[in-house]
Scaffold this active site. Structure first.
Site, PDB file in Angstrom:
ATOM      1  N   TRP A 127       0.867  -1.178   0.000  1.00  0.00           N
ATOM      2  CA  TRP A 127       0.000   0.000   0.000  1.00  0.00           C
ATOM      3  C   TRP A 127       0.912   1.239   0.000  1.00  0.00           C
ATOM      4  O   TRP A 127       1.828   1.314   0.818  1.00  0.00           O
ATOM      5  CB  TRP A 127      -0.872  -0.045   1.259  1.00  0.00           C
ATOM      6  CG  TRP A 127      -1.800   1.116   1.441  1.00  0.00           C
ATOM      7  CD1 TRP A 127      -2.623   1.677   0.512  1.00  0.00           C
ATOM      8  CD2 TRP A 127      -1.997   1.846   2.662  1.00  0.00           C
ATOM      9  NE1 TRP A 127      -3.328   2.711   1.079  1.00  0.00           N
ATOM     10  CE2 TRP A 127      -2.964   2.838   2.398  1.00  0.00           C
ATOM     11  CE3 TRP A 127      -1.459   1.755   3.947  1.00  0.00           C
ATOM     12  CZ2 TRP A 127      -3.404   3.736   3.362  1.00  0.00           C
ATOM     13  CZ3 TRP A 127      -1.902   2.639   4.914  1.00  0.00           C
ATOM     14  CH2 TRP A 127      -2.859   3.619   4.619  1.00  0.00           C
ATOM     15  N   ASP A 208      -1.161  -6.040   9.036  1.00  0.00           N
ATOM     16  CA  ASP A 208      -2.142  -5.057   8.576  1.00  0.00           C
ATOM     17  C   ASP A 208      -3.370  -5.838   8.114  1.00  0.00           C
ATOM     18  O   ASP A 208      -3.299  -6.613   7.155  1.00  0.00           O
ATOM     19  CB  ASP A 208      -1.530  -4.237   7.427  1.00  0.00           C
ATOM     20  CG  ASP A 208      -2.442  -3.089   7.008  1.00  0.00           C
ATOM     21  OD1 ASP A 208      -3.625  -3.084   7.399  1.00  0.00           O
ATOM     22  OD2 ASP A 208      -1.966  -2.194   6.280  1.00  0.00           O
ATOM     23  N   ALA A 210      -6.743  -4.944   6.975  1.00  0.00           N
ATOM     24  CA  ALA A 210      -7.680  -3.877   6.574  1.00  0.00           C
ATOM     25  C   ALA A 210      -8.893  -4.420   5.825  1.00  0.00           C
ATOM     26  O   ALA A 210      -9.861  -3.697   5.620  1.00  0.00           O
ATOM     27  CB  ALA A 210      -6.951  -2.857   5.712  1.00  0.00           C
ATOM     28  N   LYS A 243     -13.580  -0.883   5.577  1.00  0.00           N
ATOM     29  CA  LYS A 243     -14.085  -1.615   4.412  1.00  0.00           C
ATOM     30  C   LYS A 243     -15.197  -2.576   4.807  1.00  0.00           C
ATOM     31  O   LYS A 243     -16.247  -2.599   4.177  1.00  0.00           O
ATOM     32  CB  LYS A 243     -12.968  -2.401   3.730  1.00  0.00           C
ATOM     33  CG  LYS A 243     -11.592  -1.811   3.855  1.00  0.00           C
ATOM     34  CD  LYS A 243     -11.323  -0.679   2.901  1.00  0.00           C
ATOM     35  CE  LYS A 243     -10.034   0.019   3.297  1.00  0.00           C
ATOM     36  NZ  LYS A 243      -9.514   0.944   2.350  1.00  0.00           N
TER      37      LYS A 243
HETATM   38  C1  LMR Z   1      -6.616   2.218  -0.742  1.00  0.00           C
HETATM   39  O1  LMR Z   1      -5.592   1.518  -0.700  1.00  0.00           O
HETATM   40  O2  LMR Z   1      -7.089   2.672  -1.804  1.00  0.00           O
HETATM   41  C2  LMR Z   1      -7.338   2.532   0.540  1.00  0.00           C
HETATM   42  O3  LMR Z   1      -6.687   1.934   1.615  1.00  0.00           O
HETATM   43  C3  LMR Z   1      -7.581   3.983   0.724  1.00  0.00           C
HETATM   44  C4  LMR Z   1      -6.352   4.756   1.048  1.00  0.00           C
HETATM   45  O4  LMR Z   1      -6.379   5.460   2.058  1.00  0.00           O
HETATM   46  O5  LMR Z   1      -5.375   4.708   0.303  1.00  0.00           O
END
Ligand code: LMR
Length: 398
Positions: A127, A208, A210, A243
């Protein structure tokens, strides 16, 4: 004062969101930011959340402060959701956090306090906010090999080789499920190998989590965390409700710390509470309170599970449909892995020129590394065919 500042580099995902908003073309398609979209392309408030919010509105009679650790019942329910009924609860400290990002940040700050010389290792790719977020704690950063783009699966040998060379006490950020951005998850067997190395080398896993419930199911997606928790003396989990409860803007998450014993868990809790107090003092209440009401009400909870499962299944159908269309359009198996990958994201094997052309010439928005939000794919077969034609066109042009 501010003249000393240099230009800040915009976050890739947020910048993409902004350019999508500015695009006036009717046929534009957003496959960028990770928010769930329904078949109409919207992100409505979930039924269970609406009902909980209504009940909350009627029953709440104060907006007085909560506490740095947040709502006790919410935390208890989150620990159960992540670690399961048989989790080592006496060794777990949990605080409510400002989304999954906030959880990562307070855990990062705590780890920096506990072990300033440790390096935190992030998967390549990951990410995009992992690097700035964890880098801002002051911890040194490293990246471990993770993705084999040729097969669309995990480069397990590369990953294990890297982890095997790390010094004791280093921190490894692991995506508990639904890897962001690749959708390539470790198999059960690979998780066991990773756990062997983590255990043998005394590494500290920071998981993590999420997207719990978006991959194989709510409990299934926590299997890796539960397996690790049964093996390692210490670990941390940053969980998000953004989410799976669809409450992105309410900023609800939880930071969980597994300690070797109850006394160390209590000390870790006191320390992470100080991190919170020094940072934003107390978490916001509304979203966590609504979530807690869902956990506490059998009917609401059952309805939430139904809604979550529908989202998961819809993303699986979209994955399959996209892979089938792309197999035909590209006359190759390059996109087959997308049907097997998990969760909200996959990474298309496209060059940056192809990704730019999709945006500029076809109004299709995906993150610059090729990441797509699977939930943004069109259900409508004609729209899906148009999208896949556009992808095939940009591929043929280059
Ligand atoms: C994403 O990866 O698109 C989400 O986790 C939103 C973000 O804050 O980047």
């Amino acid at each position: 004062m501010f003249e000393a500042l240099t230009d800040a580099k915009p976050d890739a995902i947020l910048a993409l969101m902004a350019s999508f908003r500015e695009d006036t073309r009717d046929n534009k398609l957003d496959l960028g930011v990770g928010i769930y979209k329904d078949e109409k392309g919207g992100t409505p408030v979930m039924r269970s959340i609406k009902a909980a919010e209504k009940a909350l509105h009627e029953s709440q009679n104060t907006k007085a402060y909560v506490s740095p650790t947040g709502d006790a019942l919410f935390r208890e329910a989150m620990v159960k959701q992540v670690f399961g009924d048989a989790g080592p609860t006496d060794r777990i400290a949990c605080v409510q956090a400002v989304g999954g990002s906030g959880a990562l940040r307070i855990v990062g700050d705590l780890l920096r306090k506990a072990s300033p010389a440790a390096t935190v290792h992030i998967s390549d790719p990951s990410w995009p906010n992992h690097v700035p977020l964890l880098g801002a704690t002051g911890l040194a950063l490293g990246t471990y090999p993770y993705f084999d783009s040729a097969s669309g699966s995990v480069d397990i040998e590369g990953m294990l080789g890297y982890l095997n060379a790390l010094p004791k006490g280093d921190i490894v950020v692991l995506h508990g499920c639904c890897h962001n951005p690749t959708g390539a998850d470790l198999t059960e067997e690979q998780w066991l190998k990773v756990a062997d190395v983590v255990e043998a080398r005394g590494l500290f896993p920071l998981v993590d989590l999420a997207y719990q419930g978006f991959g194989d199911g709510l409990d299934e997606d926590a299997a890796a965390v539960r397996m690790l928790a049964a093996r390692v003396p210490e670990m941390a989990v940053a969980a998000s409700c953004s989410k799976n409860f669809g409450i992105y803007r309410e900023r609800v998450g939880a930071a969980m710390l597994l300690a070797p014993d109850a006394a160390q868990a209590a000390r870790a809790l006191a320390n992470i509470s100080s991190v919170v107090r020094a940072n934003y003092s107390m978490p916001p209440d509304h979203g966590a309170n609504a979530t807690r009401m869902i956990f506490a009400d059998e009917k609401l909870y059952a309805d939430w599970r139904v809604e979550l499962e529908a989202m998961r299944l819809r993303m699986l159908t979209l994955r399959q449909s996209f892979a089938d269309h792309m197999r035909k359009r590209s006359n190759s198996d390059r996109f087959d892995a997308i049907a097997e990958q998990k969760g909200m994201f996959s990474r298309l094997p496209l060059s940056s020129a192809e990704i730019t052309s999709l945006r500029v010439d076809h109004a299709v928005y995906l993150v610059g590394d090729g990441r797509i939000n699977v939930a943004g794919l069109p259900d409508d077969p004609e729209r899906m065919a148009e999208l896949c034609d556009a992808i095939a066109t940009v591929m043929n042009a280059s």
